[in-house]
Design a protein around this motif. Structure first.
Motif, PDB file in Angstrom:
ATOM      1  N   GLY A  55     -52.031  52.964   1.433  1.00  0.00           N
ATOM      2  CA  GLY A  55     -53.164  52.119   1.127  1.00  0.00           C
ATOM      3  C   GLY A  55     -54.486  52.837   1.328  1.00  0.00           C
ATOM      4  N   TRP A  56     -55.568  52.155   0.936  1.00  0.00           N
ATOM      5  CA  TRP A  56     -56.890  52.770   1.023  1.00  0.00           C
ATOM      6  C   TRP A  56     -57.949  51.675   1.091  1.00  0.00           C
ATOM      7  CZ3 TRP A  56     -59.878  51.112  -3.032  1.00  0.00           C
ATOM      8  CH2 TRP A  56     -59.212  50.700  -4.192  1.00  0.00           C
ATOM      9  N   GLY A  57     -59.152  52.075   1.510  1.00  0.00           N
ATOM     10  CA  GLY A  57     -60.253  51.134   1.561  1.00  0.00           C
ATOM     11  C   GLY A  57     -61.586  51.852   1.480  1.00  0.00           C
ATOM     12  N   ILE A  58     -62.599  51.156   0.996  1.00  0.00           N
ATOM     13  CA  ILE A  58     -63.963  51.678   0.893  1.00  0.00           C
ATOM     14  C   ILE A  58     -64.913  50.591   1.385  1.00  0.00           C
ATOM     15  CG2 ILE A  58     -65.767  52.561  -0.636  1.00  0.00           C
ATOM     16  CD1 ILE A  58     -63.594  53.485  -2.558  1.00  0.00           C
ATOM     17  N   GLY A  59     -65.864  50.973   2.230  1.00  0.00           N
ATOM     18  CA  GLY A  59     -66.881  50.055   2.707  1.00  0.00           C
ATOM     19  C   GLY A  59     -68.267  50.573   2.361  1.00  0.00           C
ATOM     20  N   PHE A  60     -69.187  49.643   2.038  1.00  0.00           N
ATOM     21  CA  PHE A  60     -70.531  50.056   1.637  1.00  0.00           C
ATOM     22  C   PHE A  60     -71.490  48.884   1.842  1.00  0.00           C
ATOM     23  CE2 PHE A  60     -68.319  48.288  -1.954  1.00  0.00           C
ATOM     24  CZ  PHE A  60     -69.263  47.558  -2.668  1.00  0.00           C
ATOM     25  N   PHE A  61     -72.768  49.135   1.595  1.00  0.00           N
ATOM     26  CA  PHE A  61     -73.801  48.122   1.807  1.00  0.00           C
ATOM     27  C   PHE A  61     -74.628  47.947   0.539  1.00  0.00           C
ATOM     28  CE2 PHE A  61     -72.745  49.903   5.893  1.00  0.00           C
ATOM     29  CZ  PHE A  61     -72.659  48.796   6.716  1.00  0.00           C
ATOM     30  N   ARG A  62     -75.044  46.696   0.322  1.00  0.00           N
ATOM     31  CA  ARG A  62     -75.915  46.397  -0.817  1.00  0.00           C
ATOM     32  C   ARG A  62     -76.845  45.253  -0.421  1.00  0.00           C
ATOM     33  NH1 ARG A  62     -72.559  45.901  -5.820  1.00  0.00           N
ATOM     34  NH2 ARG A  62     -72.680  48.182  -5.716  1.00  0.00           N
ATOM     35  N   ASN A  63     -78.137  45.494  -0.510  1.00  0.00           N
ATOM     36  CA  ASN A  63     -79.148  44.484  -0.157  1.00  0.00           C
ATOM     37  C   ASN A  63     -78.936  43.925   1.245  1.00  0.00           C
ATOM     38  OD1 ASN A  63     -80.326  44.710  -2.748  1.00  0.00           O
ATOM     39  ND2 ASN A  63     -78.849  43.233  -3.577  1.00  0.00           N
ATOM     40  N   GLY A  64     -78.590  44.815   2.172  1.00  0.00           N
ATOM     41  CA  GLY A  64     -78.420  44.418   3.558  1.00  0.00           C
ATOM     42  C   GLY A  64     -77.093  43.782   3.893  1.00  0.00           C
ATOM     43  N   ALA A  66     -72.779  43.808   3.829  1.00  0.00           N
ATOM     44  CA  ALA A  66     -71.645  44.735   3.842  1.00  0.00           C
ATOM     45  C   ALA A  66     -70.566  44.267   2.884  1.00  0.00           C
ATOM     46  CB  ALA A  66     -71.073  44.836   5.250  1.00  0.00           C
ATOM     47  N   PHE A  67     -69.937  45.213   2.210  1.00  0.00           N
ATOM     48  CA  PHE A  67     -68.850  44.921   1.280  1.00  0.00           C
ATOM     49  C   PHE A  67     -67.680  45.855   1.584  1.00  0.00           C
ATOM     50  CE2 PHE A  67     -72.698  43.557  -0.792  1.00  0.00           C
ATOM     51  CZ  PHE A  67     -72.355  42.362  -1.410  1.00  0.00           C
ATOM     52  N   VAL A  68     -66.480  45.313   1.467  1.00  0.00           N
ATOM     53  CA  VAL A  68     -65.268  46.091   1.697  1.00  0.00           C
ATOM     54  C   VAL A  68     -64.316  45.857   0.537  1.00  0.00           C
ATOM     55  CG1 VAL A  68     -63.200  46.297   3.126  1.00  0.00           C
ATOM     56  CG2 VAL A  68     -65.447  46.116   4.215  1.00  0.00           C
ATOM     57  N   GLU A  69     -63.828  46.942  -0.036  1.00  0.00           N
ATOM     58  CA  GLU A  69     -62.794  46.893  -1.073  1.00  0.00           C
ATOM     59  C   GLU A  69     -61.602  47.684  -0.557  1.00  0.00           C
ATOM     60  OE1 GLU A  69     -62.911  45.341  -3.944  1.00  0.00           O
ATOM     61  OE2 GLU A  69     -65.051  44.848  -4.179  1.00  0.00           O
ATOM     62  N   LYS A  70     -60.397  47.077  -0.618  1.00  0.00           N
ATOM     63  CA  LYS A  70     -59.233  47.805  -0.121  1.00  0.00           C
ATOM     64  C   LYS A  70     -57.971  47.366  -0.843  1.00  0.00           C
ATOM     65  CE  LYS A  70     -59.467  44.989   4.129  1.00  0.00           C
ATOM     66  NZ  LYS A  70     -59.582  45.106   5.610  1.00  0.00           N
ATOM     67  N   SER A  71     -56.960  48.210  -0.752  1.00  0.00           N
ATOM     68  CA  SER A  71     -55.716  47.994  -1.475  1.00  0.00           C
ATOM     69  C   SER A  71     -54.560  48.529  -0.642  1.00  0.00           C
ATOM     70  CB  SER A  71     -55.759  48.718  -2.832  1.00  0.00           C
ATOM     71  OG  SER A  71     -54.488  48.707  -3.460  1.00  0.00           O
ATOM     72  N   GLU A  83     -56.711  54.249 -10.128  1.00  0.00           N
ATOM     73  CA  GLU A  83     -57.773  53.894 -11.070  1.00  0.00           C
ATOM     74  C   GLU A  83     -58.884  53.077 -10.411  1.00  0.00           C
ATOM     75  OE1 GLU A  83     -58.335  51.460 -15.320  1.00  0.00           O
ATOM     76  OE2 GLU A  83     -56.332  51.860 -14.512  1.00  0.00           O
ATOM     77  N   SER A  84     -58.524  52.110  -9.579  1.00  0.00           N
ATOM     78  CA  SER A  84     -59.542  51.281  -8.934  1.00  0.00           C
ATOM     79  C   SER A  84     -60.377  52.089  -7.944  1.00  0.00           C
ATOM     80  CB  SER A  84     -58.878  50.103  -8.208  1.00  0.00           C
ATOM     81  OG  SER A  84     -58.281  49.224  -9.134  1.00  0.00           O
ATOM     82  N   PHE A  85     -59.738  53.010  -7.230  1.00  0.00           N
ATOM     83  CA  PHE A  85     -60.473  53.875  -6.307  1.00  0.00           C
ATOM     84  C   PHE A  85     -61.474  54.728  -7.087  1.00  0.00           C
ATOM     85  CE2 PHE A  85     -61.315  57.441  -3.549  1.00  0.00           C
ATOM     86  CZ  PHE A  85     -61.233  56.939  -2.264  1.00  0.00           C
ATOM     87  N   GLN A  86     -61.022  55.295  -8.215  1.00  0.00           N
ATOM     88  CA  GLN A  86     -61.926  56.108  -9.049  1.00  0.00           C
ATOM     89  C   GLN A  86     -63.084  55.270  -9.582  1.00  0.00           C
ATOM     90  OE1 GLN A  86     -60.579  59.321 -11.641  1.00  0.00           O
ATOM     91  NE2 GLN A  86     -58.506  58.519 -11.414  1.00  0.00           N
ATOM     92  N   ARG A  87     -62.792  54.048 -10.018  1.00  0.00           N
ATOM     93  CA  ARG A  87     -63.848  53.190 -10.561  1.00  0.00           C
ATOM     94  C   ARG A  87     -64.899  52.892  -9.494  1.00  0.00           C
ATOM     95  NH1 ARG A  87     -64.754  48.055 -10.003  1.00  0.00           N
ATOM     96  NH2 ARG A  87     -62.679  47.675  -9.107  1.00  0.00           N
ATOM     97  N   LEU A  88     -64.445  52.553  -8.282  1.00  0.00           N
ATOM     98  CA  LEU A  88     -65.383  52.268  -7.201  1.00  0.00           C
ATOM     99  C   LEU A  88     -66.210  53.501  -6.857  1.00  0.00           C
ATOM    100  CD1 LEU A  88     -63.009  50.145  -4.953  1.00  0.00           C
ATOM    101  CD2 LEU A  88     -65.071  49.317  -6.098  1.00  0.00           C
ATOM    102  N   ALA A  89     -65.580  54.664  -6.879  1.00  0.00           N
ATOM    103  CA  ALA A  89     -66.317  55.897  -6.587  1.00  0.00           C
ATOM    104  C   ALA A  89     -67.424  56.139  -7.603  1.00  0.00           C
ATOM    105  CB  ALA A  89     -65.354  57.085  -6.564  1.00  0.00           C
ATOM    106  N   ARG A  90     -67.228  55.662  -8.840  1.00  0.00           N
ATOM    107  CA  ARG A  90     -68.226  55.881  -9.893  1.00  0.00           C
ATOM    108  C   ARG A  90     -69.356  54.858  -9.856  1.00  0.00           C
ATOM    109  NH1 ARG A  90     -63.486  56.548 -13.133  1.00  0.00           N
ATOM    110  NH2 ARG A  90     -63.827  54.437 -13.987  1.00  0.00           N
ATOM    111  N   VAL A  91     -69.131  53.682  -9.274  1.00  0.00           N
ATOM    112  CA  VAL A  91     -70.130  52.615  -9.401  1.00  0.00           C
ATOM    113  C   VAL A  91     -70.804  52.214  -8.092  1.00  0.00           C
ATOM    114  CG1 VAL A  91     -68.938  51.682 -11.416  1.00  0.00           C
ATOM    115  CG2 VAL A  91     -68.434  50.741  -9.144  1.00  0.00           C
TER     116      VAL A  91
END
Length: 269
Positions: A55-64, A66-71, A83-91
């Motif tokens: 599995g994997w996960g990515i955390g980031f911030f937008r307008n103060g 926190a957002f977490v995407e994981k699979s 594919e989803s990891f690559q898409r998140l890395a691009r956007v």
């Protein structure tokens, strides 16, 4: 086991860490003074960590916020990054981005068990990623709400840090956050000896700690400013010069504080 501990008798407190099975997940953090898209580094991080396939996960911030995407799916499908990891890395564009690639020992098979985790306290929303192992941290019971539901070590560690930061700051409101976290980590290692390597971050400051894994650190100048990357992956993620950071043999671990592209503090505790 990590090469720096091969052939050594490991003991923290009363716990013989040779009896502890260590997960070999990997973590990544990017910090910049402006919103940055980590498309040049996140997919490479996934490729370098591809042996960790749970599995994997990515955390980031937008307008103060926190957002977490994981699979719970593998980060590599054949020789291609998910594919989803690559898409998140691009956007994803954020001043701070953290990521975690899981190995089978880090938790369950559901995405909710995967890092990162997020909690709000001290007037910020925090994101946490961890790798390592402790024999007894799973027994920790938080005294604060909310409680993270997954029965995994990373959730209990995050709650412990939250609870003890709140308690210490209530008692000593004028102490520095760095000094307070340093003391809380010392308490953690005393109460629950084990291997810990983690990132703890809000939208403006990133803390990194390790008492058993090396970090690789790189600062690079881009057209619009500098970025700084830290990762537990042993191979460099790009051709630039990377600095190796590891805890001193006689210390409890190494703690760093990063703001924007700069390391504000870096010391053994």
């Amino acid at each position: 086991m990590d090469p720096i501990f091969e052939g050594k008798s490991l003991r923290l407190g009363n716990t013989d860490l040779n009896t502890v099975v260590i997960d070999m997940c990997d973590i990544f953090a990017l910090s910049a003074g402006y919103n940055y898209i980590a498309k040049d580094y996140l997919p490479v991080f996934a490729e370098k960590a591809k042996q960790n396939m749970n599995g994997w996960g990515i955390g980031f911030f937008r307008n103060g916020s926190a957002f977490v995407e994981k699979s719970s799916e593998q980060v590599m499908i054949g020789d291609q990054v998910h594919e989803s990891f690559q898409r998140l890395a691009r956007v994803i564009d954020s001043r701070i981005i953290v990521s975690h690639i899981s190995c089978p020992l880090s938790g369950g098979s559901h995405s909710a068990h995967n890092n990162p985790f997020s909690l709000s306290f001290l007037d910020h929303t925090w994101i946490f990623v961890n790798l390592g192992k402790s024999q007894n941290i799973g027994q920790y019971q938080t005294v604060n709400e909310p409680r993270l539901e997954p029965e995994v070590n990373a959730a209990r560690i995050f709650e412990y840090l939250r609870d003890h930061l709140l308690g210490r700051i209530k008692s000593y409101p004028y102490g520095s956050l760095y000094g307070t976290l340093r003391d809380v980590i010392r308490e953690l290692l005393s109460d629950y000896p084990g291997f810990y390597t983690f990132f703890l971050t809000n939208e403006s400051v990133l803390f990194g700690f390790s008492n058993f894994r090396r970090f690789l650190l790189m600062k690079k100048t881009k057209t619009i400013g500098d970025i700084l990357i830290v990762t537990s992956v042993e191979e460099r993620l790009s051709p630039e010069g990377w600095i190796t950071l590891e805890p001193a043999k006689d210390s409890l671990g190494k703690l760093m504080v990063i703001a924007g592209p700069d390391v504000l503090y870096l010391s053994d505790i």
